[in-house]
Design a protein around this motif. Sequence first.
Motif, short mmCIF file in Angstrom:
data_model
loop_
_atom_site.label_atom_id
_atom_site.label_comp_id
_atom_site.label_asym_id
_atom_site.label_seq_id
_atom_site.Cartn_x
_atom_site.Cartn_y
_atom_site.Cartn_z
N TYR A 45 1.21 -1.47 -0.27
CA TYR A 45 -0.10 0.07 0.21
C TYR A 45 1.24 0.78 0.15
N ALA A 46 2.00 1.44 0.59
CA ALA A 46 2.61 2.27 0.82
C ALA A 46 2.98 3.39 -0.29
N VAL A 47 3.60 2.22 -1.97
CA VAL A 47 3.82 3.43 -3.24
C VAL A 47 3.17 3.88 -3.77
N VAL A 58 -0.20 10.20 -1.49
CA VAL A 58 -1.23 10.79 -1.67
C VAL A 58 -2.12 11.23 -0.12
N ILE A 59 -2.79 10.08 0.74
CA ILE A 59 -3.13 10.12 1.71
C ILE A 59 -1.93 10.84 2.51
N LEU A 60 -0.87 10.73 2.96
CA LEU A 60 -0.12 12.09 3.95
C LEU A 60 0.00 13.30 2.94
N CYS A 74 6.29 0.75 7.19
CA CYS A 74 6.38 0.06 5.82
C CYS A 74 6.94 -1.60 5.97
N VAL A 75 5.94 -2.46 6.69
CA VAL A 75 6.17 -4.04 6.99
C VAL A 75 5.30 -5.12 7.07
N PHE A 132 -3.24 -3.24 8.29
CA PHE A 132 -3.08 -4.87 7.63
C PHE A 132 -4.23 -5.85 6.84
N THR A 133 -2.98 -6.35 6.08
CA THR A 133 -3.53 -7.72 5.59
C THR A 133 -3.75 -8.85 6.17
#
Length: 194
Positions: free
Chosen positions: A103-105, A110-112, A128-129, A148-149
């Motif tokens: 999700y990070a990349v 955009v969210i931050l 990011c882990v 989390f996924t």
Amino acid sequence: MAAPLDLDQLQSFCAIADCGSFTEAARRVNKTQSAVSMQIKRLEERIGQPLLSRDGRSVSLTQQGDVLYAKARRMLRINAEIADHFSDRDLAGSIRFGVPDDYAVRLLPVILSSFQRTHPRIAVDVSCVASEHLLAGMRSGRHDLIVFTQGTEQNFGELFRTERMFWVASHGGQAMATDPLPLAGGPSLLHLAP
């Protein structure tokens, strides 16, 4: 009409449910462990049902506790929305946020960026882990908020989205005919049963 439930007691109850520990919950709500224990005792007396099951050092929700948890989360969220609406103070502070790499990349910038425009006085520390590390970090207090996924658990946090999974193969490809099917993936795939 019955007296309203105590939001402070509900906050402590949700903290215990989230981290599975009276000690960690007390730290999160800035109370002593004995004060939190007393709050839970009073809440259970008020509800008339046991809400937590204690087994040595671990704590889990009873069936009635599970029902209360979902409703208490909604009450606390609505309370926070009302307080925020009528507050004339800018929010300030820091949030320790954890998210899986996938999700990070794509989504995080955009969210931050949007969050920073609306809340300029809040610093966001992002980790990011893998999801299993995020869950452990949430329980130990390293994270304030996670997405989390994998490794999902009952009675932990609030589910806000689910996604269906799909197997995709090319037409005429041979991969699906292979037995066993070779897979490449991150560490969370190692936990899948054969």
